[in-house]
Design an enzyme around this catalytic site. Structure first.
Site, PDB file in Angstrom:
ATOM      1  N   SER A 220       9.650 -20.259   7.210  1.00  0.00           N
ATOM      2  CA  SER A 220       9.080 -21.510   7.684  1.00  0.00           C
ATOM      3  C   SER A 220       7.554 -21.415   7.668  1.00  0.00           C
ATOM      4  O   SER A 220       6.982 -20.552   6.997  1.00  0.00           O
ATOM      5  CB  SER A 220       9.595 -21.828   9.094  1.00  0.00           C
ATOM      6  OG  SER A 220       9.261 -23.137   9.451  1.00  0.00           O
ATOM      7  N   ASN A 221       6.902 -22.284   8.384  1.00  0.00           N
ATOM      8  CA  ASN A 221       5.435 -22.285   8.465  1.00  0.00           C
ATOM      9  C   ASN A 221       5.034 -22.863   9.813  1.00  0.00           C
ATOM     10  O   ASN A 221       5.863 -23.452  10.509  1.00  0.00           O
ATOM     11  CB  ASN A 221       4.854 -23.111   7.309  1.00  0.00           C
ATOM     12  CG  ASN A 221       5.376 -24.534   7.358  1.00  0.00           C
ATOM     13  OD1 ASN A 221       5.028 -25.300   8.241  1.00  0.00           O
ATOM     14  ND2 ASN A 221       6.245 -24.890   6.418  1.00  0.00           N
ATOM     15  N   PRO A 222       3.759 -22.713  10.196  1.00  0.00           N
ATOM     16  CA  PRO A 222       3.386 -23.122  11.576  1.00  0.00           C
ATOM     17  C   PRO A 222       3.026 -24.601  11.732  1.00  0.00           C
ATOM     18  O   PRO A 222       2.334 -24.961  12.675  1.00  0.00           O
ATOM     19  CB  PRO A 222       2.162 -22.248  11.871  1.00  0.00           C
ATOM     20  CG  PRO A 222       1.595 -21.901  10.552  1.00  0.00           C
ATOM     21  CD  PRO A 222       2.653 -22.053   9.505  1.00  0.00           C
ATOM     22  N   SER A 223       3.511 -25.478  10.851  1.00  0.00           N
ATOM     23  CA  SER A 223       3.179 -26.905  10.974  1.00  0.00           C
ATOM     24  C   SER A 223       3.591 -27.437  12.352  1.00  0.00           C
ATOM     25  O   SER A 223       4.701 -27.191  12.808  1.00  0.00           O
ATOM     26  CB  SER A 223       3.903 -27.683   9.883  1.00  0.00           C
ATOM     27  OG  SER A 223       3.854 -29.063  10.164  1.00  0.00           O
ATOM     28  N   ALA A 287       5.681 -30.224   5.972  1.00  0.00           N
ATOM     29  CA  ALA A 287       5.321 -28.969   5.314  1.00  0.00           C
ATOM     30  C   ALA A 287       6.638 -28.322   4.873  1.00  0.00           C
ATOM     31  O   ALA A 287       7.292 -27.633   5.651  1.00  0.00           O
ATOM     32  CB  ALA A 287       4.566 -28.069   6.283  1.00  0.00           C
TER      33      ALA A 287
END
Ligand code: CTP
Length: 410
Positions: A220-223, A287
């Site tokens: 995942s990502n920190p969006s 994202a």
């Protein structure tokens, strides 16, 4: 931090129902008062088990009715008290709102002062469902939540976290600031000159996707989803009917916006396709993970000391698909986050994804990007020079939509 909203001159009824989070309602009441609101409180019979009626009465300097039938002296004035209170209020907020009260409200029951006043209310009613364990996601609750939205009630999404039972789950009463921000949005007057998206259906995607490789691990990502939420709010304030397709968000979905929660890029793709035929404007701020593990293990993958390789497959590109399957008259707006050659890379994306606009920003600067409240962006279209915008995400969102749609539609 965004500044606290002001409710100067607003009259708010705070309804308190019988959940453990009722102990927080007294502080919430103080915050509403500090923001300038005149507040009255109504409690349900079971709320009295968690919080003293005299506490709220002392803080509001008003009686706190529980039963619709008057128990005090002046019968003449009190028989229609639920109507008088409902007419008095500019907004009703029920926080916490138990599963029981939510179920009653969605079915028009009026068996106590709170449910009767809700039924009589002509003002916006905001519900903050707060519950434990499996209750929030139970089939009956899900049905009642959908019904509540259809009936025009505003629902604040609860937070995920530590619950009174000791379980970790979705169901906590959001922080007071989030509740205040939410009702500020509901009370915000719409200026007629801003209503440039009336009759338009807008889909916004926001937040990160998660690509699970086993039950406990994901890519995942920190969006935070804040830019997408800001775009959704701006479109709603301009009169559009807005659906937000989103992964896990840092903030609750604001009032007046339909929420569709997804987990993976594949889910996002399916949700986008299911809205394709009847959407005028897509704003793709999610994202999205570009890759997913080739397979997902059913149980937790164990280490054995050796190096490990995870084969990855590409995920579907929703914006590209929309570009290739565009319905005449649709507007497609994408986002690009780049570490270098911002404008050039964004122009490449605009072309590759057959979009109308790309909102591009650089990552890695402070005050801009994934988790920040502010941003610096360029709006890149097929013709004009890139236009620069900077400031809080909420303001950028409104300015960008104005720039696009004043010219395009006007
Ligand atoms: N996007 C999408 N589906 C994907 C990937 C991206 O809909 N699987 C959308 C994003 O929401 C954004 C735009 O496409 O509006 C550009 O996303 P970005 O991640 O910057 O571009 P990519 O196509 O993934 O290109 P790259 O990672 O190579 O820069």
């Amino acid at each position: 931090m965004t500044p606290s909203p002001t409710f100067e001159g607003k009259r708010i009824i705070l309804g308190v129902t019988g959940g453990i989070a009722a102990y927080k309602s007294a502080v919430l009441l103080r915050e509403l008062q500090k923001s300038g609101a005149e507040v009255r409180c109504i409690m349900t019979p079971s709320a009295l088990r968690f919080l003293g009626k005299d506490t709220l009465s002392a803080l509001t300097r008003q009686p706190v009715p529980v039963d619709v039938f008057p128990d005090d002296a002046d019968i003449n004035e009190s028989w229609s008290r639920h109507i008088q209170w409902a007419e008095w209020a500019d907004l009703m907020l029920i926080a916490p709102c138990t599963a029981n009260t939510l179920a009653k409200i969605t079915h028009g029951l009026s068996d106590n002062m709170l449910t009767s006043t809700v039924l009589a209310a002509r003002c916006p009613v905001v519900l903050s469902p707060t519950m434990d364990g499996g209750m929030y996601e139970s089939p009956a609750m899900r049905m009642n939540r959908e019904l509540a939205k259809e009936l025009g009630y505003h629902l604040i999404e609860p937070e995920h976290g530590y619950l009174a039972s000791g379980l970790e789950d979705k169901g906590r009463l959001p922080e007071n600031k989030a509740i205040l921000d939410y009702i500020a949005e509901v009370l915000k007057p719409a200026s007629p000159s801003d209503q440039i998206l009336t009759d338009k259906k807008v889909v916004v995607t926001a937040g990160p996707t998660r690509e699970y490789l086993d039950p406990v691990r994901f890519l995942s990502n920190p969006s935070s989803g804040r830019m997408g939420i800001a775009m959704a709010v701006a479109a709603r304030n301009m009169g559009a009917e807005v659906t937000l397709i989103h992964g896990k968000l840092a903030d609750p979905v604001p009032g007046g916006i339909e929420s569709v929660e997804i987990i993976s890029a594949d889910d996002l793709f399916e949700a986008v396709k299911s809205h394709h035929a009847d959407t005028d404007i897509f704003i793709m701020a999610a994202a999205v993970s570009d890759f997913k593990p080739e397979s997902r293990a059913n149980s937790k993958v164990k280490k054995n000391g050796a190096a490990m390789q995870i084969p990855l497959l590409p995920t579907p590109d929703s914006l590209k698909w929309l570009g290739e399957n565009r319905i005449e008259g649709q507007t497609l707006i994408g986002f690009a986050m780049e570490t270098e050659n911002l404008i050039e890379a964004a122009r490449g994306k605009l072309e590759r994804k057959k979009s109308d606009f790309i909102i591009a920003n650089t990552i890695g600067q402070s005050g801009s990007g994934f988790e920040s409240e502010t941003n610096d962006v360029f709006l890149i279209g097929n013709s004009a020079e890139p236009a620069a915008f900077s400031g809080p995400k909420t303001e950028i969102a409104a300015q960008v939509l104005h720039t696009i749609f004043r010219n395009k539609l006007g």
